[in-house]
Design an enzyme around this catalytic site. Structure first.
Site, PDB file in Angstrom:
ATOM      1  CG  HIS A  82      -3.439  36.800 -44.726  1.00 20.77           C
ATOM      2  ND1 HIS A  82      -4.070  36.816 -45.945  1.00 20.77           N
ATOM      3  CD2 HIS A  82      -3.780  35.618 -44.147  1.00 20.77           C
ATOM      4  CE1 HIS A  82      -4.750  35.685 -46.099  1.00 20.77           C
ATOM      5  NE2 HIS A  82      -4.596  34.939 -45.021  1.00 20.77           N
ATOM      6  CG  ASP A 111     -32.499  52.995 -48.389  1.00 21.09           C
ATOM      7  OD1 ASP A 111     -31.644  52.359 -47.753  1.00 21.09           O
ATOM      8  OD2 ASP A 111     -32.215  53.766 -49.322  1.00 21.09           O
ATOM      9  CD1 TRP A 147      -6.002  35.882 -36.302  1.00 24.77           C
ATOM     10  CD2 TRP A 147      -7.792  37.204 -36.015  1.00 24.77           C
ATOM     11  NE1 TRP A 147      -7.032  35.097 -35.864  1.00 24.77           N
ATOM     12  CE2 TRP A 147      -8.153  35.883 -35.681  1.00 24.77           C
ATOM     13  CE3 TRP A 147      -8.763  38.208 -35.918  1.00 24.77           C
ATOM     14  CZ2 TRP A 147      -9.429  35.540 -35.252  1.00 24.77           C
ATOM     15  CZ3 TRP A 147     -10.034  37.852 -35.490  1.00 24.77           C
ATOM     16  CH2 TRP A 147     -10.350  36.541 -35.162  1.00 24.77           C
ATOM     17  CB  SER A 174     -17.656  50.311 -39.589  1.00 22.36           C
ATOM     18  OG  SER A 174     -18.261  49.701 -40.687  1.00 22.36           O
ATOM     19  CB  SER A 175     -19.078  45.783 -37.118  1.00 22.45           C
ATOM     20  OG  SER A 175     -17.982  45.501 -37.878  1.00 22.45           O
ATOM     21  CG  HIS A 258     -16.362  30.332 -30.745  1.00 21.75           C
ATOM     22  ND1 HIS A 258     -15.594  29.491 -31.502  1.00 21.75           N
ATOM     23  CD2 HIS A 258     -17.627  29.948 -30.930  1.00 21.75           C
ATOM     24  CE1 HIS A 258     -16.372  28.618 -32.104  1.00 21.75           C
ATOM     25  NE2 HIS A 258     -17.613  28.862 -31.771  1.00 21.75           N
ATOM     26  CD  GLU A 260     -15.475  38.394 -36.333  1.00 17.76           C
ATOM     27  OE1 GLU A 260     -16.259  39.119 -35.696  1.00 17.76           O
ATOM     28  OE2 GLU A 260     -15.180  38.580 -37.526  1.00 17.76           O
ATOM     29  CE1 TYR A 262     -20.670  28.354 -35.717  1.00 15.19           C
ATOM     30  CE2 TYR A 262     -19.475  29.040 -33.759  1.00 15.19           C
ATOM     31  CZ  TYR A 262     -19.858  28.055 -34.643  1.00 15.19           C
ATOM     32  OH  TYR A 262     -19.412  26.794 -34.479  1.00 15.19           O
ATOM     33  CB  SER A 273     -30.582  28.912 -46.437  1.00 19.93           C
ATOM     34  OG  SER A 273     -29.766  28.322 -45.462  1.00 19.93           O
ATOM     35  CG  HIS A 307     -13.163  26.197 -28.502  1.00 18.58           C
ATOM     36  ND1 HIS A 307     -14.456  26.014 -28.881  1.00 18.58           N
ATOM     37  CD2 HIS A 307     -12.743  27.275 -29.193  1.00 18.58           C
ATOM     38  CE1 HIS A 307     -14.802  26.924 -29.762  1.00 18.58           C
ATOM     39  NE2 HIS A 307     -13.781  27.708 -29.970  1.00 18.58           N
ATOM     40  CG  HIS A 308     -10.204  29.783 -29.757  1.00 16.94           C
ATOM     41  ND1 HIS A 308      -9.932  29.536 -31.082  1.00 16.94           N
ATOM     42  CD2 HIS A 308     -11.539  29.977 -29.685  1.00 16.94           C
ATOM     43  CE1 HIS A 308     -11.057  29.601 -31.782  1.00 16.94           C
ATOM     44  NE2 HIS A 308     -12.048  29.860 -30.958  1.00 16.94           N
ATOM     45  CB  THR A 333     -23.104  22.814 -37.133  1.00 14.18           C
ATOM     46  OG1 THR A 333     -22.849  23.814 -36.147  1.00 14.18           O
ATOM     47  CG2 THR A 333     -22.434  23.222 -38.425  1.00 14.18           C
ATOM     48  CE  LYS A 336     -27.809  26.996 -40.802  1.00 11.95           C
ATOM     49  NZ  LYS A 336     -29.185  27.454 -40.689  1.00 11.95           N
ATOM     50  NE  ARG A 455      -1.946  30.093 -36.573  1.00  9.70           N
ATOM     51  CZ  ARG A 455      -3.062  30.642 -36.050  1.00  9.70           C
ATOM     52  NH1 ARG A 455      -3.645  30.085 -35.011  1.00  9.70           N
ATOM     53  NH2 ARG A 455      -3.582  31.711 -36.584  1.00  9.70           N
TER      54      ARG A 455
HETATM   55  C1  HEM Z   1      -5.782  33.007 -51.316  1.00 13.43           C
HETATM   56  C2  HEM Z   1      -6.308  32.558 -50.238  1.00 13.43           C
HETATM   57  C3  HEM Z   1      -5.557  32.477 -48.941  1.00 13.43           C
HETATM   58  C4  HEM Z   1      -4.312  32.006 -48.700  1.00 13.43           C
HETATM   59  C5  HEM Z   1      -3.333  31.418 -49.701  1.00 13.43           C
HETATM   60  C6  HEM Z   1      -4.066  32.146 -47.295  1.00 13.43           C
HETATM   61  C7  HEM Z   1      -2.892  31.785 -46.656  1.00 13.43           C
HETATM   62  C8  HEM Z   1      -2.633  31.986 -45.321  1.00 13.43           C
HETATM   63  C9  HEM Z   1      -1.414  31.708 -44.665  1.00 13.43           C
HETATM   64  C10 HEM Z   1      -0.183  31.117 -45.343  1.00 13.43           C
HETATM   65  C11 HEM Z   1      -1.543  32.030 -43.358  1.00 13.43           C
HETATM   66  C12 HEM Z   1      -0.471  31.960 -42.307  1.00 13.43           C
HETATM   67  C13 HEM Z   1      -0.583  30.771 -41.474  1.00 13.43           C
HETATM   68  C14 HEM Z   1       0.369  30.804 -40.340  1.00 13.43           C
HETATM   69  O1  HEM Z   1       1.603  30.638 -40.561  1.00 13.43           O
HETATM   70  O2  HEM Z   1      -0.105  30.972 -39.218  1.00 13.43           O
HETATM   71  C15 HEM Z   1      -2.855  32.511 -43.172  1.00 13.43           C
HETATM   72  C16 HEM Z   1      -3.378  32.923 -41.962  1.00 13.43           C
HETATM   73  C17 HEM Z   1      -4.677  33.358 -41.786  1.00 13.43           C
HETATM   74  N1  HEM Z   1      -5.650  33.478 -42.764  1.00 13.43           N
HETATM   75 FE1  HEM Z   1      -5.379  33.091 -44.721  1.00 13.43          FE
HETATM   76  N2  HEM Z   1      -5.164  32.671 -46.707  1.00 13.43           N
HETATM   77  C18 HEM Z   1      -6.104  32.890 -47.693  1.00 13.43           C
HETATM   78  C19 HEM Z   1      -7.361  33.422 -47.516  1.00 13.43           C
HETATM   79  C20 HEM Z   1      -7.919  33.766 -46.299  1.00 13.43           C
HETATM   80  C21 HEM Z   1      -9.250  34.257 -46.111  1.00 13.43           C
HETATM   81  C22 HEM Z   1     -10.272  34.513 -47.208  1.00 13.43           C
HETATM   82  C23 HEM Z   1      -9.402  34.447 -44.782  1.00 13.43           C
HETATM   83  C24 HEM Z   1     -10.579  34.967 -43.989  1.00 13.43           C
HETATM   84  C25 HEM Z   1     -11.742  34.895 -44.056  1.00 13.43           C
HETATM   85  C26 HEM Z   1      -8.185  34.092 -44.131  1.00 13.43           C
HETATM   86  C27 HEM Z   1      -7.991  34.163 -42.770  1.00 13.43           C
HETATM   87  C28 HEM Z   1      -6.792  33.931 -42.158  1.00 13.43           C
HETATM   88  C29 HEM Z   1      -6.556  34.110 -40.753  1.00 13.43           C
HETATM   89  C30 HEM Z   1      -7.553  34.588 -39.712  1.00 13.43           C
HETATM   90  C31 HEM Z   1      -5.233  33.753 -40.518  1.00 13.43           C
HETATM   91  C32 HEM Z   1      -4.522  33.735 -39.196  1.00 13.43           C
HETATM   92  C33 HEM Z   1      -3.658  34.916 -39.059  1.00 13.43           C
HETATM   93  C34 HEM Z   1      -2.898  34.819 -37.793  1.00 13.43           C
HETATM   94  O3  HEM Z   1      -2.223  33.797 -37.568  1.00 13.43           O
HETATM   95  O4  HEM Z   1      -2.982  35.776 -37.011  1.00 13.43           O
HETATM   96  N3  HEM Z   1      -7.295  33.675 -45.087  1.00 13.43           N
HETATM   97  N4  HEM Z   1      -3.505  32.483 -44.393  1.00 13.43           N
HETATM   98 CU    CU Z   2     -13.915  29.139 -31.294  1.00 10.10          CU
END
Ligand code: HEM
Ligand code: CU
Lengths: 536, 188
Positions: A82, A111, A147, A174-175, A258, A260, A262, A273, A307-308, A333, A336, A455
């Site tokens: 996820h 283009d 992640w 790709s990025s 970090h 990332e 931004y 904006s 800070h992480h 920030t 802005k 978590r």
């Molecule tokens: C429907 C919307 C979303 C729901 C319900 C949702 C829910 C969750 C849940 C339940 C977790 C696990 C938390 C944990 O136990 O650590 C999680 C982790 C995370 N989510 Fe989401 N999320 C959503 C959308 C997004 C989006 C759009 C992003 C990114 C831009 C995102 C980025 C992340 C990241 C980076 C983690 C941490 C994963 C990790 O612990 O390695 N989520 N999310």
């Molecule tokens: Cu950070």
């Protein structure tokens, strides 16, 4: 650029369709920035659905304490995939898609600078998405590290981990290619009469994001390569058994990690904006300070990574340094946020869907920023590290921040892309359903975190049940609301009220001088900007 | 696109690619850089072993005699210490065993309760592991060696030279159906 006169925009080109193939081959071989932008956006949406489904599996499991639907190992894999899919598959490609579609039109270029490379940067993405998704089905399952891919676990897992590493390599390539393209386009292909300091804000945010990506994606690639060689080639960068140091990985990862955040946030700032001035019918307040704020956010983002890692056992002096440096980011920030609010001050505002999402962004991103400020305090973070408070914090900045800004962008530019107005009423429904269910899903997680719920855990103590149930209801509501978004977009593609070249009264910029839908080729000859001040 | 423009573009691309390449190298350069940094500042030194392992808290100037005693309260078992006494230094980790066997032809569950003489020694007698932490179920005719691991706190008052550790096993009623002893847990 209300008074801008443009020459050379939107010529009908008789040879438009003479030199590109039809059907599927059109999409595989295309070098057209609009086609590629469209593909990026659909890819991003598909990944958003996949990552969203995984989030709902997580939330379903967390509806009650104990184990109901999935094994803990699988739960960890869902968490990992996820996170990776949402960050690298959904949010980042969405903004690259906007950049592809809009930047050439905003700066009057025909283009992107490297059209062929643009095609490659897109077509690297689907294999990476497939690798990540398919890694669930190999023996041992997908990576279960989260992640952040921390060792020692990432050194120990099965082949799914190798697939994740390989996917990160591909996504990084790709990025980097995409960023080189965007930066070169912005630097070299601007209409001759457009100086950098009159460039639309979205281009500024992407110029700086491009530099950030080029600087930090290779570091991430290096970090995962070190994991790979530790796993298979006998090196010991992080492998303690061979004299390596697992904490070193965290330092390298967050040197990427970090900046990332931004990389995700800055293009979102760029979209907002544009949208806020358009619907407040005033030029953006403090253009120059906006540019400096973006640049200083980007610079400071390189010096705050630890800070992480407040709890890895760093000396107090280190904790203090990273704390103060992090708090410093709140200053640009804040500039802005102030400027966006000042733009609306005494504007004649209307509240169409793009504006609603931009305001939702402004409101909720600010909440996420405040919780970030709370977390930046070492003494507090020692308590909150790895709790649901952190989960709430980054979803406020990533979902209510980046994702809402992406929705604002889609609604704002959809008339330009499709030539039709979307269904305003349904768009507003989408907004209200999203913002309400988002808050139901994520606001209670602050309380869970403060109460100590960790978590990345499939089970929890009984007293956390109520808030978790509320959160799960909200998450399913949010997920379902996104189907409405898909419907609104499809409806606008298939028909609807004809959109004018400039469907938004207050919108400014070259992209609104070409007809809607934007012709396949635009600005083959550079436009001439004859008005001296004012920018998007 | 004009010749000049594509040459310009290529120049920018080459530079940016060089930055990307350098940053890939920088990721690797962080490895020795962090090592050097930690060396210079003296933090996180992973290469030198810590002080040789030794227990700095053992008070070798004193020797305490610990005597062991075993009693049964209405249980059809035999229950004896593996040793009648040991000589220990305060702070030293000590392992001893007790032997128990069930003389009946059906499983019986018991719970051991410790007591100390003199009573004030109880506060200084730290058990890390003990069969008294959980119930013990013995199958028909089963025999077992059960460990006790303890440390005597160096803060034990100076005038205590002998401690008697005494266990009494009680039958636990109504637990015949319970599974055999679970892994023991400290703190009981
Ligand atoms: C429907 C919307 C979303 C729901 C319900 C949702 C829910 C969750 C849940 C339940 C977790 C696990 C938390 C944990 O136990 O650590 C999680 C982790 C995370 N989510 Fe989401 N999320 C959503 C959308 C997004 C989006 C759009 C992003 C990114 C831009 C995102 C980025 C992340 C990241 C980076 C983690 C941490 C994963 C990790 O612990 O390695 N989520 N999310
Ligand atoms: Cu950070």
């Amino acid at each position: 650029m209300e008074a801008t006169h443009v020459h050379g925009a939107g010529h009908a080109h008789g040879d438009d369709h003479a030199h590109h193939p039809k059907g599927i081959m059109r999409w595989i071989t295309t070098t057209n920035h609009k086609d590629i932008g469209t593909m990026y956006l659909w890819f991003s949406f598909a990944m958003f659905m996949v990552g969203g489904a995984m989030a709902l599996i997580i939330r379903a499991e967390l509806f009650q304490p104990g184990l109901q639907y999935v094994e803990p190992e699988f739960f960890n894999q869902m968490i990992t995939l996820h996170g990776l899919i949402m960050v690298f598959g959904a949010i980042m490609p969405a903004f690259v898609g906007f950049a592809n579609w809009m930047i050439p039109m905003m700066i009057g270029a025909p283009d992107m600078a490297f059209a062929r490379m643009n095609n490659w940067s897109f077509w690297l993405l689907p294999p990476a998405g497939i690798l990540l998704t398919a890694s669930m089905f190999v023996p041992g399952g997908a990576a279960g590290t989260g992640w952040t891919l921390y060792p020692p676990l990432s050194i120990q897992m099965g082949i799914g981990m190798d697939m994740a590493i390989f996917a990160v390599h591909i996504l990084g390539m790709s990025s980097i290619m995409g960023s080189i393209n965007i930066v070169t386009t912005i630097l070299n292909l601007r209409a001759p009469t457009m100086p950098l300091m009159r460039m639309p804000m979205f281009c500024w945010t992407w110029l700086i994001t491009g530099y950030l990506l080029i600087a930090v994606m290779p570091v991430l690639a290096g970090a995962v390569t070190m994991i790979l060689t530790d796993r298979h080639f006998g090196t010991s960068f992080f492998n303690a058994a061979g004299g390596g140091d697992p904490v070193l990985f965290q330092h390298i990862f967050w040197f990427f990690g970090h900046p990332e955040v931004y990389i995700i946030a800055l293009p979102a700032f760029g979209v907002v904006s544009h949208v806020i001035p358009a619907f407040a019918r005033k030029p953006i307040f403090g253009y120059t300070s906006m540019v400096y704020a973006i640049a200083s956010i980007a610079l400071i983002s390189f010096i705050v990574w630890a800070h992480h890692m407040y709890v890895v056992g760093m000396p107090v002096a280190g904790q203090l340094y990273f704390m103060y440096a992090t708090i410093l980011i709140a200053v640009p920030t804040g500039v802005k946020v102030f400027n966006w609010v000042a733009t609306m001050w005494r504007g004649s505002m209307t509240f169409e869907t793009p504006m609603l999402f931009a305001l939702g962004f402004l409101f909720l991103f600010t909440i996420g920023g405040f919780t970030g400020l709370v977390l930046s305090n070492t003494a507090v973070d020692v308590q909150l590290q790895d709790t649901y408070y952190v989960v709430a914090h980054f979803h406020y900045v990533m979902v209510a921040g980046a994702l809402f800004s992406a929705f604002a962008a889609v609604y704002y530019w959809l008339p330009k892309w499709t030539g039709h107005m979307y269904d305003e009423k349904l768009g507003q429904w989408h907004f209200w359903l999203s913002i309400i269910s988002f808050n139901i899903a994520f606001f209670p997680q602050h309380f869970l975190g403060l109460a100590g719920m960790p978590r990345r855990i499939p089970d929890y103590a009984l007293q956390f049940t109520d808030f978790n149930q509320v959160s799960t209801y909200g998450a399913f509501g949010f997920g379902l609301s996104q189907l409405l978004f898909l419907y609104v977009v499809l409806k606008a593609i298939r028909g609807g009220e004809k959109a004018a070249a400039k469907p938004w009264e207050g919108a400014t910029g070259l992209e609104w001088t070409v007809p809607s839908p934007a012709p396949y080729h635009t600005f083959e000859d550079p436009p001439v900007l004859t008005e001296s001040k004012g920018h998007a | 696109m004009s010749e000049k423009r594509s040459a310009d573009n290529r120049r920018v691309m080459v530079r940016l690619l060089a930055v990307a390449g350098l940053m890939f190298g920088f990721g690797y350069a962080m490895v020795p850089m962090y090592q050097k940094f930690c060396e210079v500042t003296g933090i996180n030194n992973l290469l030198n072993a810590d002080d040789p392992l030794r227990n700095t808290q053992v008070d070798t100037s004193r020797t305490i005699t610990v005597e062991f005693d075993a009693n049964l309260h209405g249980l059809p078992w035999s229950f004896k210490p593996g040793q009648t006494s040991v000589a220990v230094h305060p702070g030293e980790l000590v392992h001893v065993v007790y032997r128990v066997s069930n003389t009946r032809d059906h499983p019986v569950t018991g719970q051991a309760i410790p007591s100390y003489g003199p009573q004030l020694a109880a506060a200084h007698f730290r058990k890390m592991e003990c069969f008294c932490f959980t119930k013990q179920t013995l199958g028909a005719g089963e025999s077992r060696e059960m460990p006790v691991v303890f440390v005597i706190d160096p803060a034990l008052p100076k005038d205590v030279n002998t401690i008697t550790l005494s266990y009494t096993f009680f039958e636990v009623a109504g637990t015949l159906a319970e599974p055999a002893s679970k892994p023991s847990r400290p703190g009981a």
